[in-house]
Write an enzyme that holds these catalytic residues in place. Structure first.
Site, short mmCIF file in Angstrom:
data_model
loop_
_atom_site.label_atom_id
_atom_site.label_comp_id
_atom_site.label_asym_id
_atom_site.label_seq_id
_atom_site.Cartn_x
_atom_site.Cartn_y
_atom_site.Cartn_z
N ARG A 233 81.91 -3.00 40.19
CA ARG A 233 80.97 -2.79 41.29
C ARG A 233 81.52 -3.29 42.62
O ARG A 233 80.98 -2.97 43.68
CB ARG A 233 79.63 -3.50 41.01
CG ARG A 233 78.76 -2.82 39.98
CD ARG A 233 79.29 -2.90 38.57
NE ARG A 233 79.49 -4.24 38.06
CZ ARG A 233 80.32 -4.57 37.07
NH1 ARG A 233 81.06 -3.66 36.49
NH2 ARG A 233 80.42 -5.81 36.67
N THR B 187 77.80 -11.28 45.23
CA THR B 187 78.90 -10.46 45.76
C THR B 187 78.49 -9.90 47.12
O THR B 187 77.31 -9.90 47.47
CB THR B 187 79.20 -9.28 44.82
OG1 THR B 187 78.07 -8.39 44.85
CG2 THR B 187 79.42 -9.75 43.38
N LYS C 273 84.64 -14.50 34.96
CA LYS C 273 84.78 -13.28 34.17
C LYS C 273 86.01 -13.34 33.26
O LYS C 273 86.04 -12.67 32.23
CB LYS C 273 84.85 -12.05 35.09
CG LYS C 273 83.48 -11.66 35.68
CD LYS C 273 83.61 -10.46 36.60
CE LYS C 273 82.27 -10.02 37.18
NZ LYS C 273 81.33 -9.45 36.21
N CYS D 162 73.73 -13.52 41.49
CA CYS D 162 74.80 -12.93 40.68
C CYS D 162 74.61 -13.54 39.30
O CYS D 162 74.46 -14.76 39.19
CB CYS D 162 76.16 -13.29 41.27
SG CYS D 162 77.55 -12.77 40.25
#
Lengths: 218, 218
Positions: B48, B118, B155, B186
């Site tokens: 994204r 983000t 991540k 987030c």
């Protein structure tokens, strides 16, 4: 990569434990390296431990729907539900990785193998361990009643010190009777029992299934 | 009870964190009291945060498949992907609980609201907070670059002390600039930041979404 289908919800917390082990078992530096997982977390599957519970047809239908949604390999993080493994395979036409076989394989060369699980799951383990030339060490009738009490305690959300102590006592009973390794033959067991609680190796079926899923799908 | 459909995998660990919060938010004494969840944990959704990432059509198709499999209410534990919320609703015809709106509602009467997220998610929060008469307190350009570094660190599987300290520093910067509450905008943020790290309230969007799912499905 193949899409993994997960027949989950038996119980809900055990399914999350399996999914966490699946992610931990995946070599990944970014989101996109992880497996795609289609999951039906269905806590309304009839109780596998109650007489006359008709879980088989429900599980078979879940498996068919997962295939229709794109699943190519199936996993089911519930030992007892493996009573219906053949029905699931026949209905879906998909490979269902076998949690029971994976746990037994992970016991390596141990001859006397202890198992903690529901009565129905213990039946599965007894048959397969015996067929593999191993000696199953299963809880006494009294310990088995205690195990079921702990299991429903965990399912009610209690994974605290009392549940942990009681489960460690169940495992300790198998060690005293000569078990050289103990299989967590119920996916709720690892929620309250860790290798540190035992003098002999603890075989975590959920972790074994997770590793097998990564091997089968990547 | 309605069946919840979860558009997951963005990222995989954040999805599990959401599912754990969903179970914790469910009043349950046994497996059968929990929600049935159909989930597509799809880590291959295009990033994204990369220019030209075509996540919208992928998410819309996932939503349609979840509806076809039986989902009646949708949730998506990823703030940034809410850029595509209308596309998902239009394609599936199902209600998608709105993570952004839920997080803002949970800020209560706070006027100056900090957000960690983000760049694309911050755009969503800036617009909606302003429309609601609140003052968004967003990271400086430098802090935003640091945030993205931490995000990709998480991540990659690193939720250790360094990631925690760096995220706490990002949040601290918003506090210093007058934020009266901070939204974890987030779903990776709660993996490394807890309320104890802040002097002002931390709003956990994943937990808010979980509670809203329980309310919508039971």
């Amino acid at each position: 990569m193949k899409i993994l289908g997960v027949l989950g919800g038996m119980g809900p917390a055990a399914t999350l434990d399996f999914l966490a082990k699946l992610q931990a078992a995946t070599p990944a530096a970014r989101d996109q390296d992880h497996l795609r997982v289609l999951m039906d977390l269905n806590p309304q599957v009839p109780d596998r431990n109650v007489e006359g519970g008709a879980a088989g047809p429900v599980l078979a239908e879940m498996a068919v729907r997962l295939r229709e949604a794109g699943a190519e390999v199936l996993a089911m993080p519930c030992n007892t539900a493996h009573l219906h493994a053949e029905e699931i395979r026949a209905a879906s036409g998909l490979p269902l990785l076998d949690l029971i076989d994976l746990a037994i394989a992970a016991a390596g060369n141990a001859r006397r193998i202890g198992v903690l699980g529901t009565r129905l799951a213990l039946d599965l383990y007894r048959t397969r361990l015996t067929a593999a030339g191993r000696e199953p060490i299963l809880p006494t009738e009294e310990a088995q009643s205690a195990f079921m009490d702990i299991l429903y305690r965990i399912k009610s959300g209690d994974t605290g010190p009392t549940a942990r102590a009681l489960m460690a006592a169940c495992a300790g009973g198998l060690e005293q009777r000569g078990a050289e390794a103990i299989i967590a033959g119920c996916t709720e067991v690892p929620l309250v029992l860790s290798a540190d609680d035992l003098a002999v190796p603890l075989i975590d079926g959920s972790a074994e299934l997770a590793r097998a899923c990564v091997a089968a799908c990547r």
